[in-house]
Design a protein around this motif. Structure first.
Motif, PDB file in Angstrom:
ATOM      1  N   GLN A 280      71.576   8.696  -3.126  1.00  0.00           N
ATOM      2  CA  GLN A 280      71.390   9.671  -2.055  1.00  0.00           C
ATOM      3  C   GLN A 280      70.614  10.886  -2.556  1.00  0.00           C
ATOM      4  O   GLN A 280      69.752  11.418  -1.849  1.00  0.00           O
ATOM      5  CB  GLN A 280      72.746  10.117  -1.500  1.00  0.00           C
ATOM      6  CG  GLN A 280      73.405   9.075  -0.596  1.00  0.00           C
ATOM      7  CD  GLN A 280      74.708   9.592  -0.031  1.00  0.00           C
ATOM      8  OE1 GLN A 280      75.634   9.897  -0.772  1.00  0.00           O
ATOM      9  NE2 GLN A 280      74.784   9.697   1.278  1.00  0.00           N
ATOM     10  N   VAL A 281      70.912  11.297  -3.761  1.00  0.00           N
ATOM     11  CA  VAL A 281      70.172  12.427  -4.344  1.00  0.00           C
ATOM     12  C   VAL A 281      68.700  12.078  -4.472  1.00  0.00           C
ATOM     13  O   VAL A 281      67.815  12.873  -4.116  1.00  0.00           O
ATOM     14  CB  VAL A 281      70.762  12.824  -5.713  1.00  0.00           C
ATOM     15  CG1 VAL A 281      69.839  13.817  -6.422  1.00  0.00           C
ATOM     16  CG2 VAL A 281      72.146  13.421  -5.547  1.00  0.00           C
ATOM     17  N   ARG A 298      70.517  20.303   3.222  1.00  0.00           N
ATOM     18  CA  ARG A 298      71.965  20.564   3.203  1.00  0.00           C
ATOM     19  C   ARG A 298      72.713  19.423   2.509  1.00  0.00           C
ATOM     20  O   ARG A 298      73.666  19.676   1.755  1.00  0.00           O
ATOM     21  CB  ARG A 298      72.472  20.742   4.637  1.00  0.00           C
ATOM     22  CG  ARG A 298      71.978  22.010   5.320  1.00  0.00           C
ATOM     23  CD  ARG A 298      72.734  22.277   6.600  1.00  0.00           C
ATOM     24  NE  ARG A 298      72.523  21.235   7.593  1.00  0.00           N
ATOM     25  CZ  ARG A 298      71.548  21.247   8.495  1.00  0.00           C
ATOM     26  NH1 ARG A 298      70.669  22.263   8.502  1.00  0.00           N
ATOM     27  NH2 ARG A 298      71.430  20.283   9.378  1.00  0.00           N
ATOM     28  N   ARG A 299      72.277  18.191   2.764  1.00  0.00           N
ATOM     29  CA  ARG A 299      72.940  17.061   2.125  1.00  0.00           C
ATOM     30  C   ARG A 299      72.743  17.115   0.611  1.00  0.00           C
ATOM     31  O   ARG A 299      73.685  16.856  -0.154  1.00  0.00           O
ATOM     32  CB  ARG A 299      72.397  15.742   2.672  1.00  0.00           C
ATOM     33  CG  ARG A 299      72.932  14.484   1.969  1.00  0.00           C
ATOM     34  CD  ARG A 299      74.464  14.405   2.029  1.00  0.00           C
ATOM     35  NE  ARG A 299      74.925  14.192   3.355  1.00  0.00           N
ATOM     36  CZ  ARG A 299      75.112  12.990   3.906  1.00  0.00           C
ATOM     37  NH1 ARG A 299      74.857  11.906   3.202  1.00  0.00           N
ATOM     38  NH2 ARG A 299      75.562  12.883   5.128  1.00  0.00           N
ATOM     39  N   LEU A 300      71.550  17.469   0.154  1.00  0.00           N
ATOM     40  CA  LEU A 300      71.284  17.565  -1.281  1.00  0.00           C
ATOM     41  C   LEU A 300      72.149  18.646  -1.918  1.00  0.00           C
ATOM     42  O   LEU A 300      72.716  18.438  -3.006  1.00  0.00           O
ATOM     43  CB  LEU A 300      69.810  17.852  -1.538  1.00  0.00           C
ATOM     44  CG  LEU A 300      69.402  17.998  -3.003  1.00  0.00           C
ATOM     45  CD1 LEU A 300      69.720  16.722  -3.782  1.00  0.00           C
ATOM     46  CD2 LEU A 300      67.914  18.329  -3.117  1.00  0.00           C
ATOM     47  N   GLN A 301      72.284  19.768  -1.241  1.00  0.00           N
ATOM     48  CA  GLN A 301      73.121  20.847  -1.771  1.00  0.00           C
ATOM     49  C   GLN A 301      74.574  20.399  -1.885  1.00  0.00           C
ATOM     50  O   GLN A 301      75.260  20.709  -2.865  1.00  0.00           O
ATOM     51  CB  GLN A 301      73.004  22.079  -0.877  1.00  0.00           C
ATOM     52  CG  GLN A 301      71.639  22.746  -0.935  1.00  0.00           C
ATOM     53  CD  GLN A 301      71.460  23.823   0.124  1.00  0.00           C
ATOM     54  OE1 GLN A 301      72.254  23.941   1.062  1.00  0.00           O
ATOM     55  NE2 GLN A 301      70.410  24.631  -0.026  1.00  0.00           N
ATOM     56  N   SER A 302      75.040  19.662  -0.891  1.00  0.00           N
ATOM     57  CA  SER A 302      76.406  19.141  -0.929  1.00  0.00           C
ATOM     58  C   SER A 302      76.589  18.161  -2.086  1.00  0.00           C
ATOM     59  O   SER A 302      77.608  18.195  -2.795  1.00  0.00           O
ATOM     60  CB  SER A 302      76.743  18.464   0.401  1.00  0.00           C
ATOM     61  OG  SER A 302      78.001  17.825   0.357  1.00  0.00           O
ATOM     62  N   LEU A 303      75.598  17.304  -2.294  1.00  0.00           N
ATOM     63  CA  LEU A 303      75.666  16.331  -3.381  1.00  0.00           C
ATOM     64  C   LEU A 303      75.622  17.025  -4.741  1.00  0.00           C
ATOM     65  O   LEU A 303      76.342  16.632  -5.681  1.00  0.00           O
ATOM     66  CB  LEU A 303      74.514  15.334  -3.258  1.00  0.00           C
ATOM     67  CG  LEU A 303      74.612  14.339  -2.090  1.00  0.00           C
ATOM     68  CD1 LEU A 303      73.257  13.689  -1.837  1.00  0.00           C
ATOM     69  CD2 LEU A 303      75.674  13.278  -2.371  1.00  0.00           C
ATOM     70  N   GLU A 304      74.794  18.049  -4.857  1.00  0.00           N
ATOM     71  CA  GLU A 304      74.720  18.797  -6.114  1.00  0.00           C
ATOM     72  C   GLU A 304      76.046  19.488  -6.415  1.00  0.00           C
ATOM     73  O   GLU A 304      76.470  19.575  -7.581  1.00  0.00           O
ATOM     74  CB  GLU A 304      73.578  19.808  -6.044  1.00  0.00           C
ATOM     75  CG  GLU A 304      72.201  19.156  -6.079  1.00  0.00           C
ATOM     76  CD  GLU A 304      71.077  20.148  -5.857  1.00  0.00           C
ATOM     77  OE1 GLU A 304      69.928  19.847  -6.245  1.00  0.00           O
ATOM     78  OE2 GLU A 304      71.338  21.230  -5.282  1.00  0.00           O
ATOM     79  N   GLN A 305      76.732  19.945  -5.381  1.00  0.00           N
ATOM     80  CA  GLN A 305      78.048  20.556  -5.580  1.00  0.00           C
ATOM     81  C   GLN A 305      79.045  19.510  -6.066  1.00  0.00           C
ATOM     82  O   GLN A 305      79.848  19.776  -6.981  1.00  0.00           O
ATOM     83  CB  GLN A 305      78.530  21.177  -4.264  1.00  0.00           C
ATOM     84  CG  GLN A 305      79.905  21.830  -4.333  1.00  0.00           C
ATOM     85  CD  GLN A 305      79.960  22.972  -5.312  1.00  0.00           C
ATOM     86  OE1 GLN A 305      78.993  23.739  -5.427  1.00  0.00           O
ATOM     87  NE2 GLN A 305      81.073  23.125  -6.022  1.00  0.00           N
TER      88      GLN A 305
END
Length: 318
Positions: A280-281, A298-305
């Motif tokens: 996904q990243v 937003r999805r990338l930021q969530s995945l990075e978290q």
């Protein structure tokens, strides 16, 4: 014979059903032919070039997919100068009707298809079944079928419970089992999403030497709509008519999915379902490197978290 084609630019979308059919009849009779085939079917013909496109469509599909409420073949007549034979149905009938059989019988007797240098049959879903089944009327034709059913004979496809109301309709008489009807085709291309299980099972039944089964993963249950949105369907038909369509050519055209919002959402949903954050990243980074996409940001930021919390290891930046 390329005259009066401006009539094909007419917007039919605001007409009531009876008015729409009357106007379609007038347009096609001016440039060719309109023939009713009982209460649920009719045929139109536009006589233009030496390449003939034969399409199978539902009236409802035409209104949903065309801004001008015109059969799909009209675009190819205007852009390529082709002739067009359109078979229309009211609702999904799979064109299992004696009047339709008789119409194709008459075309064969008249040597109609022999008048054209190239013939392409096209349809999607139930209309894809019909395009495959009736292509036997024009040996040497090319067939492009999206998500076709092979048959709805319950003795063969009892596993498909989507169309149980059609089980009393005969799929074993004339123009019946679609894969067998393709034996006379020069080449057939069957498009299907392998993740749509029942579509994939039907596609498997089309295994023939002259059939290419082309996988279009993550296009879902409305492959024709997605292809229209990506603006690749007409190009596929054009290439097929020129004898220039190949699996490699399709791979090139299908790269258009990289910019299609519906495809990208479906891809992310599948990766989410499979719980594959690493991929996904990669997908998010790829999309964001090309377009502005707040949802993917937003999805990338969530995945990075999640990665920062130790759930998985982020892929290295390229």
């Amino acid at each position: 014979m390329q005259e009066n084609l401006e009539i094909l630019d007419e917007d039919l979308s605001g007409l009531k059903p009876a008015q729409w059919e009357k106007r379609l009849a007038a347009i096609t009779e001016e440039l060719g032919m309109f023939q009713p085939l009982g209460p649920k079917h009719c045929a139109t013909f536009l006589d233009q070039g030496n390449t003939l496109l034969v399409t199978f469509e539902t009236v409802q599909g035409i209104h949903n997919l065309s801004k001008l409420a015109q059969p799909l073949g009209f675009d190819m007549v205007k852009s390529e100068g082709w002739s067009h034979l359109g078979l229309l149905s009211s609702g999904d009938t799979w064109f299992r009707n004696e009047r339709v059989y008789g119409f194709f019988d008459q075309l064969i007797d008249d040597g109609f298809f022999d008048e054209f240098d190239n013939v392409i049959f096209y349809g999607a879903g139930p209309c894809g079944y019909a395009a495959s089944a009736f292509s036997v009327a024009a040996p040497g034709a090319t067939v492009v079928a999206i998500q076709p059913q092979a048959t709805l004979d319950p003795r063969m496809t009892e596993w498909d419970e989507r169309f149980v109301e059609m089980r009393r309709v005969s799929f074993t008489d004339r123009y019946g089992y679609a894969p067998d009807m393709l034996d006379a085709a020069k080449q057939a291309y069957i498009f299907y999403d392998p993740y749509e299980r029942l579509d994939a099972m039907h596609a498997a039944l089309f295994s023939r030497k002259n059939v290419s089964r082309l996988r279009v993963p993550n296009l879902g249950a409305a492959v024709q709509t997605r292809m229209l949105e990506m603006k690749i369907l007409n190009t596929i038909l054009k290439k097929a008519g020129e004898g220039a369509f190949t699996e490699l050519e399709f791979a090139r055209l299908f790269r258009a999915r990289r910019d299609d919002a519906s495809y990208l959402r479906a891809l992310m949903a599948r990766l989410d379902q499979q719980d594959r954050p690493f991929l996904q990243v990669l997908a998010c980074r790829n999309v964001l490197s090309r377009v502005r996409a707040p949802r993917f940001r937003r999805r990338l930021q969530s995945l990075e978290q999640r990665a920062a919390e130790g759930e998985f290891e982020l892929p290295s930046s390229l």
